[in-house]
Design an enzyme around this catalytic site. Sequence first.
Site, PDB file in Angstrom:
ATOM      1  CD  GLU A 129      10.363   3.648 -15.129  1.00 43.37           C
ATOM      2  OE1 GLU A 129       9.888   3.913 -15.923  1.00 43.37           O
ATOM      3  OE2 GLU A 129      10.480   4.470 -14.004  1.00 43.37           O
ATOM      4  CE1 TYR A 152      22.231  31.170 -15.517  1.00 42.50           C
ATOM      5  CE2 TYR A 152      20.387  31.954 -16.764  1.00 42.50           C
ATOM      6  CZ  TYR A 152      21.617  32.005 -16.051  1.00 42.50           C
ATOM      7  OH  TYR A 152      21.853  33.261 -15.599  1.00 42.50           O
TER       8      TYR A 152
END
Length: 212
Positions: free
Chosen positions: A73, A119
Site C-alpha cells: 500500500e 478534537y
Amino acid sequence: MSEATLRERICAVGRSLFERGLTAGSSGNLSARLDDGYLLTPTGSSLGALDPARLSKLDPEGRTIAGDPPSKEAFLHRALYVARPKAGAVVHLHSTHAAAVSCLDGLDPAECLPPLTPYFVMKIGRLPLVPYHRPGDPHLGEVVRGLAARSAAVLLANHGPVVSGASLDDAVNAAEELEETAKLFLLLRGQPVRALTPDQIRELAAVFHLDL
C-alpha cells in the site's frame, strides 16, 4: 530529526499502536517523509516487531532505494505526500471501530463521521469515504490523491483510515482521535445526537487557524 532517529521513532510508534490494539497481525503501515524521499514499514511486517535497519526507504517517486520491500500500500502514502506537500507522515490502520464504520451502509461519502467533538474537528476536519477498491489496487491511489488535496484523512470503505500529519506524532494522534470518534459514533447509533454546528466549527477554525 535525523534519519536514524526517525527510524527508531517509527518502530517505537508501531510497537505502541500494536500493543494497544490499534493494529493486529501484519495489518497497517506507517511512513515518514525525509528530505530525499520517505521511510515506510515493509510488506508483511507487524508494527509490533519492526527493525529500524529494515524499514523501506523510497525516493520521492515511490521507487525503493534501500531496505526491505515496502508495503503493497505504498501508493497510498505517496498519494498523500503528493496531494499534501506539508505532510510529514502518514498512518494507515485497520483499527477496529474505524474499520467497522467503513463497513456501514448509507454513510455520507463527503463526511462519513459527523463532527461530534471539537478534537475531531481540530485533528481530522472532514473525513471523506473512499469507495471500495481491493487492497493493492493502484486506482485507489488516484482516488485518494484527489480527496487528500482537501482532507488530511480519508476512510477506505470496508478497509480503514489513512491519516496524514505534519509529523509522525501528529499523524498518530490524529489517527487515534479518528478511532475514538468512530467508537463514539457507533456507541451513539440510534440515539439523538447533537453534533457541532457550522458556526461552532467556524469558531474552531478561526481560533485554532484550521484549514477546513
